[in-house]
Design a protein around this motif. Sequence first.
Motif, PDB file in Angstrom:
ATOM      1  N   GLU A 218       0.827  -1.205   0.000  1.00  0.00           N
ATOM      2  CA  GLU A 218       0.000   0.000   0.000  1.00  0.00           C
ATOM      3  C   GLU A 218       0.864   1.259   0.000  1.00  0.00           C
ATOM      4  OE1 GLU A 218      -4.057  -1.259   2.333  1.00  0.00           O
ATOM      5  OE2 GLU A 218      -2.223  -1.114   3.537  1.00  0.00           O
ATOM      6  N   VAL A 219       1.955   1.234   0.775  1.00  0.00           N
ATOM      7  CA  VAL A 219       2.896   2.357   0.784  1.00  0.00           C
ATOM      8  C   VAL A 219       3.510   2.515  -0.605  1.00  0.00           C
ATOM      9  CG1 VAL A 219       5.021   3.273   1.768  1.00  0.00           C
ATOM     10  CG2 VAL A 219       3.400   2.063   3.231  1.00  0.00           C
ATOM     11  N   GLU A 220       3.887   1.388  -1.192  1.00  0.00           N
ATOM     12  CA  GLU A 220       4.512   1.402  -2.516  1.00  0.00           C
ATOM     13  C   GLU A 220       3.546   1.963  -3.562  1.00  0.00           C
ATOM     14  OE1 GLU A 220       7.244  -1.632  -5.210  1.00  0.00           O
ATOM     15  OE2 GLU A 220       6.047  -2.417  -3.533  1.00  0.00           O
ATOM     16  N   ALA A 221       2.279   1.558  -3.471  1.00  0.00           N
ATOM     17  CA  ALA A 221       1.280   2.051  -4.426  1.00  0.00           C
ATOM     18  C   ALA A 221       1.064   3.554  -4.265  1.00  0.00           C
ATOM     19  CB  ALA A 221      -0.036   1.295  -4.219  1.00  0.00           C
ATOM     20  N   TYR A 222       1.056   4.029  -3.027  1.00  0.00           N
ATOM     21  CA  TYR A 222       0.871   5.463  -2.780  1.00  0.00           C
ATOM     22  C   TYR A 222       2.042   6.248  -3.369  1.00  0.00           C
ATOM     23  CZ  TYR A 222      -0.147   9.858  -0.421  1.00  0.00           C
ATOM     24  OH  TYR A 222      -0.432  11.179  -0.167  1.00  0.00           O
ATOM     25  N   HIS A 226       1.756   9.075  -6.384  1.00  0.00           N
ATOM     26  CA  HIS A 226       2.147  10.459  -6.061  1.00  0.00           C
ATOM     27  C   HIS A 226       3.638  10.644  -6.364  1.00  0.00           C
ATOM     28  CE1 HIS A 226      -1.471   9.719  -3.650  1.00  0.00           C
ATOM     29  NE2 HIS A 226      -1.688  11.023  -3.661  1.00  0.00           N
ATOM     30  N   SER A 227       4.028  10.166  -7.522  1.00  0.00           N
ATOM     31  CA  SER A 227       5.457  10.101  -7.863  1.00  0.00           C
ATOM     32  C   SER A 227       6.154  11.456  -7.818  1.00  0.00           C
ATOM     33  CB  SER A 227       5.644   9.464  -9.243  1.00  0.00           C
ATOM     34  OG  SER A 227       4.932  10.203 -10.219  1.00  0.00           O
ATOM     35  N   ASP A 228       5.449  12.536  -8.168  1.00  0.00           N
ATOM     36  CA  ASP A 228       6.086  13.862  -8.158  1.00  0.00           C
ATOM     37  C   ASP A 228       6.547  14.275  -6.759  1.00  0.00           C
ATOM     38  OD1 ASP A 228       5.784  14.134 -10.835  1.00  0.00           O
ATOM     39  OD2 ASP A 228       4.024  15.434 -10.751  1.00  0.00           O
ATOM     40  N   GLU A 229       5.866  13.769  -5.749  1.00  0.00           N
ATOM     41  CA  GLU A 229       6.211  14.123  -4.369  1.00  0.00           C
ATOM     42  C   GLU A 229       7.360  13.285  -3.816  1.00  0.00           C
ATOM     43  OE1 GLU A 229       2.772  14.034  -1.827  1.00  0.00           O
ATOM     44  OE2 GLU A 229       1.446  14.613  -3.478  1.00  0.00           O
ATOM     45  N   PHE A 230       7.694  12.195  -4.509  1.00  0.00           N
ATOM     46  CA  PHE A 230       8.676  11.264  -3.945  1.00  0.00           C
ATOM     47  C   PHE A 230       9.866  11.026  -4.866  1.00  0.00           C
ATOM     48  CE2 PHE A 230       4.758  10.428  -1.696  1.00  0.00           C
ATOM     49  CZ  PHE A 230       5.186  10.312  -0.381  1.00  0.00           C
ATOM     50  N   GLU A 549      20.680   4.308  -2.352  1.00  0.00           N
ATOM     51  CA  GLU A 549      19.379   4.591  -2.976  1.00  0.00           C
ATOM     52  C   GLU A 549      19.620   5.139  -4.370  1.00  0.00           C
ATOM     53  OE1 GLU A 549      14.996   5.506  -2.196  1.00  0.00           O
ATOM     54  OE2 GLU A 549      16.362   5.798  -0.530  1.00  0.00           O
ATOM     55  N   ALA A 550      18.999   4.490  -5.376  1.00  0.00           N
ATOM     56  CA  ALA A 550      19.169   4.925  -6.756  1.00  0.00           C
ATOM     57  C   ALA A 550      18.299   6.144  -7.045  1.00  0.00           C
ATOM     58  CB  ALA A 550      18.812   3.787  -7.708  1.00  0.00           C
ATOM     59  N   LYS A 551      18.661   6.883  -8.090  1.00  0.00           N
ATOM     60  CA  LYS A 551      17.864   8.017  -8.521  1.00  0.00           C
ATOM     61  C   LYS A 551      16.510   7.521  -9.008  1.00  0.00           C
ATOM     62  CE  LYS A 551      18.036  11.958 -11.717  1.00  0.00           C
ATOM     63  NZ  LYS A 551      18.834  12.637 -12.763  1.00  0.00           N
ATOM     64  N   GLY A 552      15.455   8.195  -8.642  1.00  0.00           N
ATOM     65  CA  GLY A 552      14.113   7.779  -9.055  1.00  0.00           C
ATOM     66  C   GLY A 552      13.117   8.059  -7.953  1.00  0.00           C
TER      67      GLY A 552
END
Length: 695
Positions: A218-222, A226-230, A549-552
Amino acid sequence: MAILSKIRERSMFLLIIIGLALFAFVLDPSTLGDFFNSNKVNEIGEVDGEAISRQEFANELEAYKQQTGNRVSEMQAAKTVWDNIVRKKIYANQLDEAGITIGEADVWNQVVNAQFVQTNPQYQNEAGLFDENKFKQFLADTKENNKELWAQWSGYMNQIRETSERDTYNNLVTAGLGASLKEGEQEYMIENTKLNAQFVYVPYTSIADSLVKIKKSEVEAYIKSHSDEFKVEATRDISYVKFDIVATPEDEQAIKADVASLIEDFKATENDALFLSENDSDSSINPNFQYKSSVNQEVANLIFEGNKGDVVGPYKDKGYFKISKVTEVTQMPDSVKASHILIPFMGAQSAAADVTRTEEEAKKLADSLYNVVKRRKSKFGSLAKEFSSDLGSGAKEGDLDWFNYARMTPKFRDYTFESKKGDIGVVQTPFGFHIIKIDNQKNKQKVLKLATYSRKIEASEATENAVFRSAKEFELAVSKGNDFSEVAKEKNYIAKPAVGLKSLDENVPGLGNERQIVSWAFNSDSEVGSFKSFDLEGSHVVAVVTASEAKGLMSVTKAVGRVKPILVNQKKAALLKDKLKGSDLTEIATANSISVRTASNVTLKSPTLSGVGVEPKVVGAMYNAEPNKVYNSIEGDRGVYAFKLTSKELPTALPNYDSNRKRIAESRKRLTYKIYEAIKEASAVVDNRDNMYTN
């Protein structure tokens, strides 16, 4: 034959290379060209498809370093230059799309109209007016004979072009940032409409967090939704143990004894400066008088009880062992009130551009004014107003008010503190010639000149070797496959974390500017568990990579702290919505053992519900609600609501809304600094500088 032999030896290597290229081609045919395209190797980024080459970047980086006198670090310079290149290309693209060109004539007009060009005598005719042909000839001669100066002029003109491009684009955008009267009216209505309502509120805290389970998926889906925020840059976490090379008590005693052994020779010497030099003192002669408050307070009484020739110490002061010899004793005030008339000359520090008198002419004028005020002190004020270039004090008849010993330039200070109240004299300083009048002095006291021998307290060679051995022993223990933190704990060392290092960072928390450690952490050979020792200034450090942690998108592990509270409230809202259904607020309140609350005179500008707090989403729903209709299950920031709008009080209409319109327009224009950031966000900027600095 030798060549054929080499080819045979490397045949397997060539097959592997070709195989990898073909495999990449199968996955994406476009990559084959990139694989063998040397241009890609020579690029460090792109802006909307336009490449930024290593050579372009290196040239601008070198120019920037020279411009700043190498006073900034490599990475600071790289960041500034990168930002400048990206900004320049983005604005150039925007102007190109808009069909706007900044021509040579535009740049030339700005250059020739610059104040420093117009007023330079070198470019003026016999009448003292600016002569454009003379300026053109100067530039032509400079281009031919002075490459360094021409580079500065070229850089200045390029800077004007870039500034003009930016300003032209911003002005075009700003011209469209107006506002209509209708917008002014809407803003007025929104800000001043008062809402009155009744509501029922069940807070999220009414359900225990332990009753809500959040899955990793569920965290992963969120995060994905909301990819722009993360979005995150590549980061590394490290842990390190630092072995400081510091003097032991035994080292300190040895240094103190060495310093003490020099006391008798220090007393006997007649050349204190030579003594300090020949005995490798870490401090040189201080030519200034010292007040009791300015010396080490632990030995201040002892030093100021001394007479000329006495030596005090050894004493410890700011990381040094010192012995101080009294070389001069006198009485001086601790503050002076004085007035001056400053006569600068061409080339003097802070002299204005219009100062053309020579040093000899300035001295002649200063001596002439001195002779006047020596005979008639009452003329000092009027002469200061007329002749002094220090406009601040000149307007006050030369008055500098009270100042202490440390404030003034040395020769000015020495005259005012060593002379008497009422004295008048001429003193030359880097600023020019001063006619000085001492108006008052206070708090006369004993002052000393001291010659101080200093020896820095630092570790001995034996101590350095012992610290080095400890670091190597720790590194060896880790190399045997032992857990880094466990080894540190066993040896009573403190393992410190440095979290979220970015590829172009310089600073490592707790260590300072240690670019080499950041570079190692991002090296292609470094992975989680990799460790290395570093010999730093004053310490040895053993570090290990603990996370990568990779870029993304941010990883679930790092994002869970932000995401989990949001998901918890969402799930709680789903549970609470069923409890807030119904057509009557009293009925809903009774069912949940709560009371109906009242919201009075609430506005969208101040969306605060009494007894609850700020709830913009709920107040927004009230603003658009129909009166006397019950709205159920409205999610807010603090809980779930049911409400009924009881009244909506519109403000008194205004004759016109021009003042509101103007305020909206002005507020928009004040945000023009965000224009570039918005354009940059919309542009395709590829930044591969980390390949240049970490591989």
